[in-house]
Design an enzyme around this catalytic site. Structure first.
Site, mmCIF file in Angstrom:
data_model
loop_
_atom_site.group_PDB
_atom_site.id
_atom_site.type_symbol
_atom_site.label_atom_id
_atom_site.label_comp_id
_atom_site.label_asym_id
_atom_site.label_seq_id
_atom_site.Cartn_x
_atom_site.Cartn_y
_atom_site.Cartn_z
ATOM 1 N N ASN A 44 0.801 -1.231 0.000
ATOM 2 C CA ASN A 44 0.000 0.000 0.000
ATOM 3 C C ASN A 44 0.830 1.276 0.000
ATOM 4 O OD1 ASN A 44 0.705 -0.800 2.663
ATOM 5 N ND2 ASN A 44 -0.879 0.529 3.516
ATOM 6 N N GLU A 62 3.999 -3.692 12.412
ATOM 7 C CA GLU A 62 2.894 -2.740 12.304
ATOM 8 C C GLU A 62 1.770 -3.438 11.570
ATOM 9 O OE1 GLU A 62 1.211 0.563 9.821
ATOM 10 O OE2 GLU A 62 2.983 1.535 10.700
#
Length: 534
Positions: free
Chosen positions: A175, A271
């Site tokens: 992303n 993350e």
């Protein structure tokens, strides 16, 4: 049943304003330059979500290729860690300048590989430049030897040293292919490590572009190895060979990565996902909050771990806020041009589109109301979906609790600040949050009670993420460890304490017997407390 956007452009190609197409940007010469030094015995391909067309054939690694990449990285790392830290930091500062000078080329790649609008692609330029400047300036201070008070003042001299871990295994997502590849690798490099990275194949050109630019800035070529391949096949091969693991991706995969690292007693930072909340208090400015919600919810088509998916609005301002938020959302321009102008681009894959469609359609079937958007836009491209606002969402609708990772936000009204806080915290995730108020004191007090790694006041996500001297990361199911600041570089190091005892040993001496020594130390410890030694 759904509202449509009133003023959408209808591009049919990925052509830019000057007529460039994907083929003009991703030339055979560019691909040859970017893939130089990338290990791979096979061939794989990447595609653009704008049209689905193939962008390039790329090297595909086998497990044997991964092993060879780690061998090269280990050899190179031994020499790289001997380079003085200020010279390593200078590489990052040169890289900073090169990224800004040559941003047009990588902006094209980011757009073609992710489908995002150009302004959102530029967020990656900003983030990487800020990180390169910060660690280029601050790394020597973060890594310098530190003196500590010893066990016996004046007699025990203590220094803390920081050594690189060795070779960092990094799994980078699709992303944010520039920021979440090289942006996370920069502190590892300046700390003296090598990196073997597995980026997502569909966005690998951007990561390889960053590698070539960093090599031009002075990084030894073998210090950064890139391997491509199917995640379930190549990912474990990378994770199982690293001296430390850096992973950004889904919570489910993050758990598996953590288990593999733990089995080898290797550290990791993760993350992971989020179901981030934005709280609009009764004293918030509806215009500013609505504009901020558009940025917080729909940047990169919502394919951002820290984007807003739950929006809690006080009933006193809900009508005014929603009128403005819906109007701004309906006015958004969708497009695929390789130029500034579009407010939102495409989703990245059929899987993302299917998940977004499933969440919205199921919510509508169970009684939710679509205030804006709510449908795919195949007239713009195969993976476009309108920015969507839902109201009336409740459990067990999937969109209520699951991460959508798309341009969809659910709006909830509340009457009491404590209610809003409880709702914002009612999730296993804890990555990011946003609070809107005209009272800084009130907003800060509420922010401190939200269980997330970052909270932004009067903005969605950019201030906290861009403030790279401060740590960024998640609580709960949103991950382990932090990027940015001192934690973002020290995690790539091993701490070593060197204690030098002088004049007298830590044992009976000067004719003292054991009991006398114990009595002497007891009195000494009481004195140290009385004189407020730490």
């Amino acid at each position: 049943m759904t509202d449509t956007l009133d003023s959408q452009p209808v591009p049919s190609t990925t052509a830019a304003a000057d007529g460039r197409t994907a083929a003009d940007v991703v030339t055979p010469e560019l691909v040859a330059r970017l893939t130089a030094g990338v290990a791979g015995s096979g061939t794989t391909a990447c595609h653009t979500p704008f049209t689905g067309q193939k962008l390039a054939d790329l090297p595909e690694a086998t497990p044997e290729d991964v092993e060879r990449a780690f061998r090269r990285a280990r050899r190179a790392q031994r020499d790289w860690e001997r380079v003085p830290v200020r010279r390593r930091a200078a590489v990052l500062l040169r890289f900073h300048d090169l990224v800004l000078e040559r941003q047009r080329e990588v902006l094209d790649l980011i757009q073609l590989e992710t489908g995002k609008a150009r302004l959102h692609a530029h967020e990656e330029i900003q983030a990487v430049s800020i990180a390169a400047r910060h660690y280029g300036r601050k790394a020597p201070a973060y890594l310098r030897p530190r003196r500590h008070q010893g066990a016996v003042p004046l007699l025990t001299h203590v220094r803390e040293l920081r050594h690189p871990r060795g070779v960092v295994a990094q799994i980078a997502p699709w992303n944010y292919p520039l920021e979440l590849s090289v942006g996370d690798a920069l502190p590892a490099f300046v700390a003296g490590n090598a990196v073997v990275m597995k980026p997502d194949t569909e966005t690998a050109l951007t990561a390889m572009w960053a590698r070539r630019l960093l090599i031009e800035a002075g990084l030894p070529e073998d210090v950064w190895q890139i391997v491509l391949g199917d995640g379930p096949v190549i990912g474990p091969e990378v994770v199982d060979r690293g001296d430390y693991v850096s992973f950004t991706g889904s919570t489910a995969t993050g758990r598996a990565v953590a288990q593999r690292a733990a089995a080898r007693l290797v550290g990791c930072s993760l993350e992971l996902g989020g179901k981030n909340a934005m709280i609009v208090l009764d004293d918030a400015d509806p215009d500013k909050a609505a504009a901020g919600a558009v940025r917080g919810c729909f940047s990169s088509a919502g394919q951002l771990c820290i984007s807003i998916e739950r929006l809690y609005v006080h009933e006193a301002v809900a009508d005014a806020f929603l009128e403005r938020f819906v109007a701004r959302t309906k006015a958004m321009r969708l497009g695929s041009a390789l130029a500034y102008g579009a407010d939102m681009g495409s989703l990245v894959s059929r899987a993302q589109l299917d998940n977004v469609t499933r969440h919205v359609d199921e919510a509508v079937e169970k009684g939710a109301t679509v205030l804006a958007g709510g449908r795919p836009r195949p007239d713009l491209g195969p993976l476009f979906y309108e920015p969507t606002i839902l109201e009336g969402v409740s459990a067990p609708m999937a969109v209520c609790a699951e991460e959508t990772f798309g341009p969809v936000v659910s709006v909830y009204r509340f009457s009491d600040e404590e209610e809003a806080l409880a709702l914002a915290n009612a999730t296993p995730y804890g990555l990011n949050a946003s609070v809107w108020s005209t009272s800084p004191r009130r907003a800060r007090a509420l922010a401190a009670r939200i269980r997330t790694g970052t909270v932004n006041i009067n903005e969605g996500y950019a201030p906290a993420y861009g403030s790279v001297q401060a740590p960024m990361g998640g609580m709960g199911d949103s991950g382990l460890g932090r990027r940015h600041g001192s934690e973002g570089i020290l995690k790539y190091t091993e701490a070593q304490t060197v204690a030098h005892q002088r004049l007298l040993p830590m044992a009976p001496s000067l004719g003292m017997d054991q009991e006398g020594y114990a009595d002497f130390m007891t009195r000494s410890l009481k004195a140290l407390k009385a004189f407020r030694f730490r």
